[in-house]
Design an enzyme around this catalytic site. Structure first.
Site, PDB file in Angstrom:
ATOM      1  N   GLY A  85      36.765   6.060  47.715  1.00  0.00           N
ATOM      2  CA  GLY A  85      37.556   6.974  46.916  1.00  0.00           C
ATOM      3  C   GLY A  85      38.477   6.225  45.978  1.00  0.00           C
ATOM      4  O   GLY A  85      38.594   4.993  46.036  1.00  0.00           O
ATOM      5  N   PRO A  86      39.160   6.947  45.082  1.00  0.00           N
ATOM      6  CA  PRO A  86      40.078   6.310  44.130  1.00  0.00           C
ATOM      7  C   PRO A  86      41.261   5.674  44.844  1.00  0.00           C
ATOM      8  O   PRO A  86      41.537   5.977  46.011  1.00  0.00           O
ATOM      9  CB  PRO A  86      40.519   7.478  43.232  1.00  0.00           C
ATOM     10  CG  PRO A  86      39.558   8.581  43.500  1.00  0.00           C
ATOM     11  CD  PRO A  86      39.071   8.397  44.896  1.00  0.00           C
ATOM     12  N   GLY A 105      44.949   5.125  46.161  1.00  0.00           N
ATOM     13  CA  GLY A 105      46.066   5.991  46.487  1.00  0.00           C
ATOM     14  C   GLY A 105      45.714   7.293  47.158  1.00  0.00           C
ATOM     15  O   GLY A 105      46.576   8.166  47.306  1.00  0.00           O
ATOM     16  N   THR A 106      44.457   7.464  47.583  1.00  0.00           N
ATOM     17  CA  THR A 106      44.063   8.733  48.198  1.00  0.00           C
ATOM     18  C   THR A 106      44.247   8.742  49.713  1.00  0.00           C
ATOM     19  O   THR A 106      43.982   9.763  50.348  1.00  0.00           O
ATOM     20  CB  THR A 106      42.592   9.050  47.864  1.00  0.00           C
ATOM     21  OG1 THR A 106      41.773   7.918  48.174  1.00  0.00           O
ATOM     22  CG2 THR A 106      42.440   9.394  46.395  1.00  0.00           C
ATOM     23  N   LYS A 131      43.092   6.140  52.137  1.00  0.00           N
ATOM     24  CA  LYS A 131      42.016   5.573  52.962  1.00  0.00           C
ATOM     25  C   LYS A 131      42.603   4.750  54.113  1.00  0.00           C
ATOM     26  O   LYS A 131      42.169   4.887  55.266  1.00  0.00           O
ATOM     27  CB  LYS A 131      41.091   4.712  52.079  1.00  0.00           C
ATOM     28  CG  LYS A 131      40.376   5.511  50.996  1.00  0.00           C
ATOM     29  CD  LYS A 131      39.429   4.641  50.196  1.00  0.00           C
ATOM     30  CE  LYS A 131      40.158   3.669  49.310  1.00  0.00           C
ATOM     31  NZ  LYS A 131      40.957   4.340  48.251  1.00  0.00           N
ATOM     32  N   THR A 132      43.558   3.897  53.818  1.00  0.00           N
ATOM     33  CA  THR A 132      44.189   3.095  54.875  1.00  0.00           C
ATOM     34  C   THR A 132      44.944   3.978  55.855  1.00  0.00           C
ATOM     35  O   THR A 132      44.904   3.756  57.078  1.00  0.00           O
ATOM     36  CB  THR A 132      45.146   2.065  54.249  1.00  0.00           C
ATOM     37  OG1 THR A 132      44.430   1.271  53.295  1.00  0.00           O
ATOM     38  CG2 THR A 132      45.733   1.162  55.312  1.00  0.00           C
ATOM     39  N   HIS A 183      53.831  17.163  14.918  1.00  0.00           N
ATOM     40  CA  HIS A 183      52.650  16.641  15.616  1.00  0.00           C
ATOM     41  C   HIS A 183      52.455  17.354  16.959  1.00  0.00           C
ATOM     42  O   HIS A 183      51.349  17.837  17.255  1.00  0.00           O
ATOM     43  CB  HIS A 183      52.816  15.130  15.831  1.00  0.00           C
ATOM     44  CG  HIS A 183      51.642  14.475  16.488  1.00  0.00           C
ATOM     45  ND1 HIS A 183      50.703  13.752  15.797  1.00  0.00           N
ATOM     46  CD2 HIS A 183      51.250  14.434  17.799  1.00  0.00           C
ATOM     47  CE1 HIS A 183      49.784  13.308  16.647  1.00  0.00           C
ATOM     48  NE2 HIS A 183      50.105  13.695  17.868  1.00  0.00           N
ATOM     49  N   GLU A 184      53.515  17.450  17.745  1.00  0.00           N
ATOM     50  CA  GLU A 184      53.387  18.063  19.067  1.00  0.00           C
ATOM     51  C   GLU A 184      53.183  19.570  18.967  1.00  0.00           C
ATOM     52  O   GLU A 184      52.403  20.150  19.738  1.00  0.00           O
ATOM     53  CB  GLU A 184      54.622  17.752  19.914  1.00  0.00           C
ATOM     54  CG  GLU A 184      54.837  16.275  20.211  1.00  0.00           C
ATOM     55  CD  GLU A 184      53.651  15.636  20.901  1.00  0.00           C
ATOM     56  OE1 GLU A 184      52.904  16.335  21.620  1.00  0.00           O
ATOM     57  OE2 GLU A 184      53.455  14.420  20.706  1.00  0.00           O
ATOM     58  N   ASP A 202      45.346  10.254  20.974  1.00  0.00           N
ATOM     59  CA  ASP A 202      44.547  11.470  20.769  1.00  0.00           C
ATOM     60  C   ASP A 202      43.143  11.119  20.293  1.00  0.00           C
ATOM     61  O   ASP A 202      42.148  11.700  20.760  1.00  0.00           O
ATOM     62  CB  ASP A 202      45.221  12.382  19.743  1.00  0.00           C
ATOM     63  CG  ASP A 202      46.628  12.770  20.157  1.00  0.00           C
ATOM     64  OD1 ASP A 202      46.867  12.830  21.374  1.00  0.00           O
ATOM     65  OD2 ASP A 202      47.462  13.010  19.272  1.00  0.00           O
TER      66      ASP A 202
END
Length: 615
Positions: free
Chosen positions: A206-207, A209-210, A212-213, A429-430, A506
Site C-alpha cells: 500500500g501507499p 502512511g497507511t 502497514k507497520t 486567477h483563483e 495547473d
C-alpha cells in the site's frame, strides 16, 4: 531444523606469521629505534680522555670497550693488550665493569623470556578485549567478530507491545485477513486437526502512511506473542555475506522464541527482482541476502508458529520467487482509507487531544479526501498545536479545517507580501477556477477560495470537496476537471490580456489528465480502447511510461494538446458570459483574501453586479 555446525578455522598460520614478524622487529627494528647513538673512537683517544678524567662509566667486553663521558655521550673502541688499563681507570675515578660470560645461560629460556612471553601476553590481551567488545555489541558465540553477523532486530516482548486491532482504524479488510493468522497463533490445534496450515508469510502492500507497520504490531499484540521488527535496509552491508549472516541470525532467534511474528519493513530493499543474463551486473550482497531469505522461508517449520510479515510500497519490483505459494502466500492490500475510514481514523487519534463538543469529523474527512492515516494523525496534531497558539484549551472545528489546509498546502506564509497588482491577478486567477467549476455540471462544489500564500509555494488556491466518494470518473467529469484547471489562465488573459507563471501547476495537472484519457483510459476516438502507456509505482505517485512507437507518441501529443485547447476555449467562453460575476467575486476576494464556499455561491446567485476592482 538443526543447523550443522561449521568447522572452526585454524589460526596457527596466522600466529606463526605474527611471531616471525615480531622477532624480526625485535632483532632489527626496535634496537635501532630505541638504542643510543654510539661514536667510534680510536684507543689512543680513549686513553687521552681517561688521563684527562673525562670518562664516567666504562664497560669492557670481549671484543670492544664501551664508555660514556661526563656529558653522557656514548663511545666505543677496540680492545688492545693493555695490562695497566684497570689501574689507569681506577686512578681516573671512572666506574667500570667487565662482561660476565653467559655460557651457562640457557638459550631456550632466553628466547622464551625475550620473545615468546611478550607475544603470549599480547595475544591474551587481544582476545580479552575482543571478547568484551563482542559481548557489548551483542555478539553471541555463533556470531561473527564484533557482532557483524547479528541481525539487530528490535524485539517487542508480548507484554509491552500494547497495540490491538482497535487501535487501527480504516483498514477493516486488512484486519479481517490478518485475523486468521491471529486465530492460528491462539488455537493451532483447530487447523492441525483438519490438516490446514497457516500462511508462512503475508505481504502488506500500500501507499506510505497507511498503517502497514501498525497493522503488523497489532497482529503481534492480538496474538500475544513476541514481535521481531527489522528494516530491509539493515541487511544491506558493505561486506559480501554480512546480510545473509544477519538473515540466518534473525530466523535462528525467531525459531528459539516461537510462536512469534517476524516483520520485515521495506522488503523491496533486499527482495528486488534478480537481473537475468547480466554477467557481474548484479549486487552480489543483495542477491545473497535474498537467496538466504528464500532458503530460510523454505527451511523453517511453519507449524511452530513463526509467521513472517513484510511491508512494501513497490510490490511490482519484488522477485517472483519471493511471492510464490509457500513463501509469501497472502498479499494484503492496505490502501488509502475511504470516507468512513477517514472518519474512524480521525476519531481514534482525536482521543489523544481535547476537542470542543461541536466537532464534525465527517466534514473534516470530506475535506481531507485522499489523505493517508499518517496525514490524518498529523491533521489532529496540527489542530491541537493551533489551539495552543490561539490560547484555547480545546481544539475546535476551525482548528481542524485549518489543519487540513496546513497538511495539504502548507502553513500560511505571513512574510510574503504581494504587491497590489499581483494580489489582484491572483484573485482573478483563483476566482476563474471557482467560477468555471461552479458553472459546469458534474463538478465538485467549491469549499474555499484564498489568496493567502502558503509555504508550499502556492500564492492561492481553490478547494473543491466532493459530496460523496467517487471511484469512477466519466469522460465528462475529466473534461470538467481540465476546464477548471484552465480557468485561472483564461481569467488572466480575459481581464489583463496577459498571462503569468502562476498556472504552471495547473498546466501540469491538466496535461497529466489529458494524457491519461488518451493513453490509459481509451477516451479518444482516434485510438479507442488501446493502452499506450503503463502505470508503474502505483503506490508512490504512479509513473506512466509510454509503450508505443515514436509516430504514435507524436499523435498522442497532438491529441493531448487538442483536448486541453478545447477545454481552455470552453472555460474562456464561460468566463466571457459571466464577466460581471468574475469582477464582483474577484473584488470581494481581493478585499477579504479568503471566502468560503457558501459566500461564493451567495455572490454568484444574487443579481447584484459590482464594479471592477483597481490595483
Amino acid at each position: 531444523m538443526d543447523e550443522p555446525k561449521k568447522p572452526r578455522k585454524s589460526y596457527i598460520s596466522f600466529w606463526l606469521i605474527a611471531l616471525a614478524v615480531f622477532i624480526l622487529l625485535q632483532m632489527f627494528v626496535f634496537p635501532r629505534i630505541f638504542s643510543q647513538q654510539v661514536t667510534q673512537v680510536s684507543y689512543d683517544t680513549f686513553i687521552s680522555m681517561t688521563e684527562q678524567r673525562q670518562i664516567d662509566q666504562v664497560e669492557i667486553e670481549s671484543d670492544q670497550i664501551t664508555f660514556t663521558d661526563t656529558d653522557g655521550n656514548l663511545y666505543c673502541t677496540g680492545v688492545l693488550d693493555d695490562p695497566t688499563l684497570i689501574e689507569r681507570l681506577y686512578n681516573a675515578g671512572a666506574e667500570f665493569q667487565s662482561e660476565i660470560e653467559s655460557d651457562s645461560t640457557n638459550p631456550l629460556l632466553y628466547i622464551l623470556i625475550s620473545y615468546v612471553l611478550p607475544i603470549v601476553l599480547m595475544v591474551l590481551i587481544f582476545r580479552f578485549f575482543s571478547k568484551k567488545m563482542a559481548e557489548r555489541m551483542g555478539s553471541g558465540s555463533g556470531s561473527m567478530a564484533f557482532g557483524m553477523g547479528k541481525s539487530n532486530a528490535k524485539v517487542y516482548v508480548k507484554s509491552t507491545v500494547g497495540i490491538r486491532f482497535d487501535d487501527v482504524a480504516g483498514e477493516e479488510e486488512a484486519k479481517e485477513l490478518l485475523t486468521e493468522i491471529v486465530d492460528y497463533l491462539h488455537k493451532p490445534e483447530r487447523y492441525k486437526e483438519i490438516g490446514a496450515s497457516v500462511p508462512k508469510g503475508a505481504l502488506l502492500v500500500g501507499p506510505p502512511g497507511t498503517g502497514k507497520t501498525l497493522l503488523a504490531k497489532a497482529v503481534a499484540g492480538e496474538a500475544n506473542v513476541p514481535f521481531f521488527s527489522i528494516s530491509g535496509s539493515e541487511f544491506v552491508e558493505m561486506f559480501v555475506g554480512m546480510g545473509a549472516a544477519k538473515m540466518r541470525d534473525l530466523f535462528k532467534q525467531a525459531n528459539e522464541k516461537a510462536p512469534c511474528i517476524v516483520f520485515i519493513d521495506e522488503i523491496d530493499t533486499i527482495g528486488k527482482k534478480r537481473d537475468a543474463g547480466q554477467f557481474g551486473g548484479g549486487n552480489d550482497e543483495r542477491e545473497q541476502t535474498l537467496n538466504q531469505l528464500l532458503t530460510e522461508m523454505d527451511g523453517f517449520d511453519g507449524s511452530k508458529g513463526v509467521v513472517i510479515l513484510a511491508a512494501t510500497n513497490r510490490p511490482e519490483s519484488l522477485d517472483p520467487a519471493l511471492l510464490r505459494p509457500g513463501r509469501f502466500d497472502r498479499r494484503i492490500p492496505v490502501d488509502l482509507p475511504d470516507l468512513q475510514g477517514r472518519i474512524d481514523i480521525l476519531k481514534v487519534h482525536a482521543k489523544k487531544i481535547k476537542l470542543a463538543g461541536n466537532v464534525d469529523f465527517a466534514a473534516v474527512a470530506r475535506t481531507a479526501s485522499g489523505a493517508s492515516g499518517a496525514d490524518l494523525a498529523n491533521i489532529i496534531n496540527e489542530a491541537a498545536l493551533r489551539a495552543v497558539r490561539m490560547g484555547r484549551s480545546t481544539a475546535t472545528q476551525e482548528d481542524l479545517m485549518e489543519s487540513v489546509e496546513t497538511v495539504i498546502a502548507g502553513y500560511q506564509k505571513k512574510n510574503r507580501v504581494l504587491s497590489n497588482k499581483e494580489k489582484l491577478t491572483v484573485s482573478y486567477h483563483e476566482v476563474g477556477h471557482a467560477l468555471v467549476a461552479a458553472l459546469q455540471s458534474q463538478s465538485a462544489p467549491v469549499q474555499k477560495i484564498t489568496i493567502i500564500p502558503r509555504t508550499s509555494g502556492a500564492l492561492g488556491y481553490t478547494m473543491q470537496v466532493e459530496e460523496d466518494e467517487h471511484f469512477l470518473l466519466t469522460k465528462t467529469e475529466l473534461e470538467n476537471k481540465i476546464a477548471t484547471l484552465t480557468g485561472g489562465r483564461a481569467a488572466e488573459e480575459l481581464i489583463f490580456h496577459e498571462i503569468t507563471t502562476g498556472a504552471s501547476n495547473d498546466i501540469e495537472q491538466a496535461t497529466k489528465l489529458a494524457r491519461s484519457m488518451v493513453g490509459r483510459f481509451g477516451m479518444s476516438e482516434e485510438f479507442g480502447m488501446v493502452a499506450m502507456e503503463s502505470m508503474q509505482n502505483q503506490y508512490l505517485g504512479g509513473d506512466a511510461n509510454l509503450t508505443c512507437s515514436m509516430e504514435t507518441q507524436t499523435k498522442i501529443d497532438k491529441k493531448v494538446a487538442e483536448i486541453i485547447h478545447t477545454q481552455y476555449n470552453r472555460a474562456m467562453a464561460l468566463l466571457k458570459t459571466h464577466t460581471a460575476k468574475l469582477h464582483e467575486i474577484a473584488k470581494y476576494l481581493y478585499e477579504n483574501e479568503t471566502i468560503t464556499g457558501e459566500e461564493f455561491m451567495q455572490i454568484l446567485n444574487r443579481p447584484q453586479i459590482a464594479q471592477q476592482p483597481t490595483a
